[in-house]
Design a protein around this motif. Structure first.
Motif, mmCIF file in Angstrom:
data_model
loop_
_atom_site.group_PDB
_atom_site.id
_atom_site.type_symbol
_atom_site.label_atom_id
_atom_site.label_comp_id
_atom_site.label_asym_id
_atom_site.label_seq_id
_atom_site.Cartn_x
_atom_site.Cartn_y
_atom_site.Cartn_z
ATOM 1 N N UNK A 35 0.844 -1.197 0.000
ATOM 2 C CA UNK A 35 0.000 0.000 0.000
ATOM 3 C C UNK A 35 0.882 1.251 0.000
ATOM 4 N N UNK A 36 1.978 1.203 0.735
ATOM 5 C CA UNK A 36 2.887 2.352 0.772
ATOM 6 C C UNK A 36 3.458 2.629 -0.621
ATOM 7 N N UNK A 37 3.769 1.561 -1.353
ATOM 8 C CA UNK A 37 4.255 1.754 -2.725
ATOM 9 C C UNK A 37 3.173 2.392 -3.591
ATOM 10 N N UNK A 38 1.926 1.945 -3.375
ATOM 11 C CA UNK A 38 0.817 2.507 -4.154
ATOM 12 C C UNK A 38 0.687 4.010 -3.899
ATOM 13 N N UNK A 39 0.717 4.393 -2.620
ATOM 14 C CA UNK A 39 0.575 5.813 -2.283
ATOM 15 C C UNK A 39 1.740 6.633 -2.844
ATOM 16 N N UNK A 59 3.105 9.651 -9.919
ATOM 17 C CA UNK A 59 2.569 9.498 -11.268
ATOM 18 C C UNK A 59 1.124 9.932 -11.419
ATOM 19 N N UNK A 60 0.450 10.196 -10.313
ATOM 20 C CA UNK A 60 -0.966 10.533 -10.367
ATOM 21 C C UNK A 60 -1.833 9.312 -10.137
ATOM 22 N N UNK A 88 -4.269 2.553 -13.457
ATOM 23 C CA UNK A 88 -4.166 1.828 -14.727
ATOM 24 C C UNK A 88 -3.016 0.830 -14.693
ATOM 25 N N UNK A 89 -1.921 1.246 -14.076
ATOM 26 C CA UNK A 89 -0.776 0.348 -13.959
ATOM 27 C C UNK A 89 -1.129 -0.887 -13.146
ATOM 28 N N UNK A 90 -1.792 -0.674 -12.007
ATOM 29 C CA UNK A 90 -2.156 -1.822 -11.167
ATOM 30 C C UNK A 90 -3.159 -2.731 -11.876
#
Length: 602
Positions: A222-226, A232-233, A239-241
């Motif tokens: 989750x930290x990587x996602x944030x 990147x916005x 979209x990447x995930x």
């Protein structure tokens, strides 16, 4: 090999029990050194594994108990050592090798055995592939290999039976040339990298089939996602995930087996053993780098020293000075270094997934060490790495998954293809056998040769890294003919099922690839998977082409990173049945294997 035991014992005394037994394994591995045979051309310096030279060899394949991690485990060894002895031949000679199967009854590595001479041109019945070259060597029996040596350079040998290669049955093979080499050096060392596991290799394979992501411990959080949202916005991150989710893959999946399972070795020792190559300041030292690992790509460097590459896969190349080299499994590179200005240098090899490393030392005397650098940051795969995003709509361009209609696969139009016309490259077509194939989870749509790409995790690291574009054979095309036809093969797989194949067809269901004796063909490989594959054709050279279809680099093993399309020429000058496969051991075992049959035309 020579090690200062008094210094080593002093160091071991301060370490944990686990590391203590690692040291014992080192001692076991170097025990046979008293048997060196020192002919005038066989040995240039101390610090080598056991060396056997001449024309007649007697080799025993047996089981030896070793301890690298605190657990005694049975390894498959040649003449009782891991790696097996360095075999040193002379170009132009005829060698006889009597290989005896001394594996004990009930061995986890038995019952039969074999030895394949990797990269050596020889008669098909001497190639050592059971079921193809011969029947294998039964328990208690021997097989006599006998053939003329028609080449020179740095090679290696390994078993082609069962899981024995992963179990430790491998060694270096050096062939001294008839003519003087086009470079000078004062000392000569074999540096043999390998990956050891305490697991029964058969059980490791079973684990991969059930849980292929077992060693992928660094998946995004989750930290990587944030952090990615901030960088990147939100839309781009989502979209990447989604794209990775549709593929049921993760960008952290860089290797199937890594240091979570493996202990990495140099010449059969751990880093603790501190294998040491001695030098005198100002000398030129030749290092014969051999990646004899089963599943590991190594990125090799010597901080403070530059390496001049003089040979690749045993064949001379125009010298190229670099600071780092990526060794795919089964590749060999000869480099010259000139240490001076400090007493010790670290030879550092990290795995491409950045989960572990192994080190050795170049030093003016035994017992020295230099600082060991930290692992580089872990890289992440991108869609571009897999040939999905070249300005064709970002992640949406990755439409080519199993089930997509890619039936327009017409190789007849490629018969006159001059290598890869990249300027006019269009969407990649795929063989019909990939269509709706449950063993194919991905298709690359815009593959490129990327010969000048250092590789995932090596780009922009501030060091000069050798690429295939940098390495050019020191000789002209030995054949000189244009290929008469082109054969395109796709490297395919399914990550979750740990299933690997050519064109979506596993070896058991495949037909031999037939070549006419004497013809020259172009083989084009397209990597439709997210993993790299070092592809090895037995018995014949693979002459890699440059981006314009010209002869570029002679190889026995051609690395194929994800999303690449590379071509090479093959002169079918060796009659018989030959193995053709990925040299990542468990990819080969799971089906990325074909038979190539060279037949005389009637």
């Amino acid at each position: 090999m020579s090690i200062d035991y008094s210094a080593l014992r002093g160091e071991i005394a301060s370490l944990s029990r686990r590391r203590f037994v690692q040291g014992l394994a080192v001692a076991g591995a170097i025990a046979p050194l008293g048997a060196w045979s020192k002919t005038p051309w066989a040995l240039r310096a101390n610090g080598q594994p056991e060396i056997l030279s001449g024309t007649d060899f007697s080799l025993s394949v047996s089981e030896t108990w070793l301890n690298y991690t605190g657990r005694r485990r049975p390894a498959v060894t040649v003449n009782g050592s891991l790696p097996g002895p360095v075999l040193r031949w002379k170009e132009g000679s005829t060698v006889s090798l009597l290989v005896r199967n001394d594996l004990p009854r009930g061995s986890i590595h038995g019952p039969d055995t074999s030895i394949h001479w990797h990269g050596i041109l020889l008669p098909a019945n001497m190639d050592g592939v059971p079921g193809m070259s011969f029947d294998g060597i039964r328990p208690g029996e021997s097989y006599l290999y006998r053939f003329k040596v028609n080449q020179s350079g740095t090679y290696w040998y390994h078993s082609h039976s069962g899981f024995q290669e992963q179990g430790g049955q491998y060694g270096a093979l050096i062939i001294d040339p008839l003519e003087p080499e086009p470079f000078d050096y004062d000392r000569d060392y074999v540096v043999f990298f390998s990956d050891w596991t305490d697991m029964d290799p058969a059980k490791l394979f079973a684990r991969l089939k059930k849980m292929s992501s077992h060693d992928n411990h660094h998946q995004r959080t989750v930290a990587d996602f944030l952090r990615d949202v901030e960088k990147n916005g939100a839309n781009a991150t989502l979209e990447d995930r989604k794209a990775w989710g549709r593929m049921r893959m993760t960008p952290t999946d860089l290797s199937d087996v890594n240091a979570e399972t493996y202990t990495y070795l140099v010449n059969g020792t751990t880093s603790l053993g501190n294998w040491t190559a001695l030098f005198k300041p100002g000398e030129k030292v030749r290092l014969r780098l051999i990646n004899g690992s089963a599943m590991t790509y190594f990125d090799v460097r010597i901080p403070g020293l530059k390496m001049t590459v003089v040979a690749a896969d045993g064949q001379y190349v125009h010298p190229v000075t670099v600071e780092e080299i990526r060794l795919a499994a089964a590749e060999t590179f000869d480099v010259i270094v000139e240490p001076a200005g400090q007493d010790a240098y670290t030879l550092f090899a990290q795995d491409s997934a950045r989960t572990g490393w192994v080190s050795a030392t170049l030093a003016v005397r035994e017992g020295l060490r230099a600082p060991v650098p930290p692992l580089d940051p872990r890289p992440l795969l991108t869609m571009a790495d897999m040939g999905h995003d070249h300005g064709m709509g970002g992640q949406d361009a990755m439409a080519g998954h199993a089930g997509h209609d890619m039936s327009g696969h017409d190789m007849s139009s490629m018969s006159g293809m001059a290598g890869m016309d990249h300027g006019a490259m269009s969407m990649q077509s795929h063989p019909k056998t990939e269509h709706n194939n449950p063993l194919v989870d991905m298709q690359t749509m815009m593959p490129m040769p990327r010969l000048d790409d250092p590789g995932i995790g090596l780009r922009g690291n501030g060091r000069k890294v050798a690429t295939y574009a940098d390495l050019k054979s020191r000789f002209d095309d030995p054949d000189g003919r244009d290929p008469g036809r082109t054969i395109e093969l796709h490297l395919t797989g399914h990550m979750e099922k740990f299933a690997w194949s050519f064109d979506g067809v596993k070896f058991a269901q495949s037909e031999p690839l037939k070549l006419n004796y004497g013809e020259r063909v172009r083989i084009v490989l397209v990597n439709d998977t997210m993993m790299s594959h070092p592809i090895h054709l037995h018995g014949m050279w693979s002459d890699l082409e440059d981006a314009h279809g010209n002869f570029h680099l002679r190889k026995h093993t051609v690395d194929m990173p994800p999303g690449t399309k590379r071509s090479y020429r093959v002169r079918a000058d060796a009659l018989g049945r030959w193995a053709y496969h990925c040299h990542l051991f468990f990819h080969m075992e799971s089906g990325m294997f074909r038979e190539v049959k060279v037949e005389a035309q009637s």
